[in-house]
Design an enzyme around this catalytic site. Structure first.
Site, PDB file in Angstrom:
ATOM      1  N   CYS A 109       2.339   1.991   3.420  1.00 57.93           N
ATOM      2  CA  CYS A 109       2.019   0.941   2.442  1.00 57.93           C
ATOM      3  C   CYS A 109       0.772   1.250   1.628  1.00 57.93           C
ATOM      4  CB  CYS A 109       1.878  -0.410   3.146  1.00 57.93           C
ATOM      5  SG  CYS A 109       0.612  -0.438   4.430  1.00 57.93           S
ATOM      6  N   GLU A 136       0.684  -9.094   4.963  1.00 59.23           N
ATOM      7  CA  GLU A 136       0.292  -7.711   4.707  1.00 59.23           C
ATOM      8  C   GLU A 136       1.443  -7.062   3.946  1.00 59.23           C
ATOM      9  OE1 GLU A 136      -2.589  -6.507   5.203  1.00 59.23           O
ATOM     10  OE2 GLU A 136      -3.467  -8.019   6.518  1.00 59.23           O
TER      11      GLU A 136
END
Length: 453
Positions: free
Chosen positions: A240, A206
């Site tokens: 993010c 991720e």
């Protein structure tokens, strides 16, 4: 590593296989997180300057929601699933079985240190694995609370927390695991891939990237500005999936930028550096990196900073070019570059000049353009007329594509990530179709094609 050997021996006893045991531990974890809510919130404040409200909204509350969903559905997910059996396999029964992978490693980042440690762990436990958890050294206060919670809920041979920095990371990555789940930067993600290759260890990455946000000429500019300010400045921009840069149509550019400034002031006041609900940059290294991305000649709003508090004002950069420093890396801070476009194709080409992003956002009331955005542009996930909130559900997958990551999780996707789906066929002995046995000429091609068509 001794703890891994200890967990592997424990896993081999079958202690983690009963679904009732998994659910029991998850329920205990849920109650323990509730018990430590204040300590978690305080740790998040000390590490990142998050208010209790933001800490609960974006970490603690999301974790409890995800965990509740997983507890409710684990029994169903773990059951064998029947599938249709082909005529050629008559008489038999076909089904899929989910097995845990074994001993897994979860390496989490500092920006959402509680949520991004716990949510993968929920999936790993739900699927029946033992787990080594490695929180980030950059968020030490939250890491301590995580360690306290896990040690209260799980025996070490089931789930263990490893503290430390690069030395510990290196030791863990040089150890054989059955799966690695990593959340963090692209550069470290590449290292994880290299280390995993030694043992042929599967993994989820991720990562991140420059997530674009398009505001076209049909957008509701006022609503767009409000939602973008929320998504961009949450956690002081250290998210993010935060909008990394804005592509705004020239017809609404000035109106949008004015709305953006107004919304920032409305949200954080005229002195955001003094606002207790506006977080801080994680450390000096990242603070200085972000200051290096601000071109003072292009600042049209904000730009001030407080080195002692590690705070940077919400900052808008105007007339940004793709050659500017701020466009050479993921920003991960409260700096918002604005780029003007004339045609949607032009905006699309700018986005395609970068690696596939983890997220992308479109503010538009043009239905055809919305469909084009969904089906023709490649990104991990995103929103239309909103931003970042697509990750706040257990019913949809979350993950990147290409350089922004590989693999997905949340809800059942987490259970599946930490499971091996095994195809099984059970034959009955009372009948055995003879045509698969030699001599083949005995039955001819006609009968064979009849069963295999």
């Amino acid at each position: 590593m001794e703890i891994v050997n200890k967990q592997r021996a424990y896993f081999e006893t079958g202690a983690t296989l009963p679904v009732a045991t998994r659910i029991s531990y998850l329920r205990k974890l849920y109650k323990t997180i509730q018990t430590y809510e204040s300590e978690i919130a305080q740790a998040l404040y000390e590490d990142l300057g998050k208010s209790h409200y933001e800490g609960y909204m974006c970490e603690i509350g999301l974790c409890l929601s995800e965990l509740s969903y997983i507890i409710k559905h684990t029994e169903k997910w773990a059951k064998p699933q029947k599938v249709k059996t082909d005529l050629a396999q008559f008489h038999a029964k076909s089904f899929k079985v989910k097995n845990p992978l074994g001993v897994v490693l979860i390496m989490s980042p500092w920006n959402y240190p509680f949520m991004l440690t716990m949510e993968p762990l929920f999936g790993a436990i739900s699927a029946g694995n033992c787990c080594v958890v490695k929180p980030s050294a950059y968020s030490p206060n939250t890491s301590l609370v995580i360690k306290k919670i896990i040690e209260e809920v799980f025996p070490e041979e089931y789930v263990a927390v490893i503290s430390g920095g690069r030395k510990e990371n290196e030791a863990l990555l040089n150890t054989k695991f059955d799966y690695i789940f990593f959340t963090g930067s692209v550069s470290v993600g590449k290292t994880v891939m290299e280390k995993a290759a030694k043992y042929m260890t599967p993994f989820t990455l991720e990562l991140g990237g420059k997530s674009p946000c398009i505001v076209d000429e049909t957008a509701n500019v006022k609503v767009a500005a409000k939602r973008i300010v929320f998504g961009k400045l949450l956690n002081c921009g250290q998210t993010c999936v935060a909008p990394d840069y804005i592509l705004v149509h020239k017809q609404v550019k000035d109106t949008f930028v004015s709305a953006l400034q107004l919304e920032i002031t409305k949200t954080y006041g005229k002195k955001p550096l003094k606002n207790p609900n506006f977080g801080k940059i994680i450390n000096q290294k990242h603070f200085e990196r972000l200051l290096g991305l601000i071109d003072e000649k292009k600042v049209i709003f904000g730009g001030k900073s407080d080195a002692d508090a590690l705070k940077i004002e919400p900052t808008i950069l105007n007339n940004v070019s793709l050659d500017d420093a701020v466009m050479q890396e993921e920003i991960f801070g409260p700096i918002l570059p604005v780029i003007t476009f004339d045609t949607f194709r032009e905006a699309e080409n700018i986005i395609k000049s970068f690696e596939h992003p983890l997220a992308a956002y479109l503010f538009s009331n043009d239905v055809k353009r919305q469909k084009y955005f969904m089906h023709h542009m490649i990104f991990g996930g995103g929103c239309i007329n909103d931003c970042i909130v697509h990750l706040a559900t257990s019913r949809m997958p979350f993950g990147g594509v290409g350089a922004s990551g590989m693999g997905k999780y949340h809800g059942k996707y987490s259970f599946d990530t930490f499971s091996h789906e095994k195809g099984m066929l059970k034959r009955y002995n009372w009948m055995d179709l003879p045509m698969r046995y030699q001599p083949y000429q005995k039955y001819g091609m006609y009968l064979l094609k009849l069963f295999l068509k």
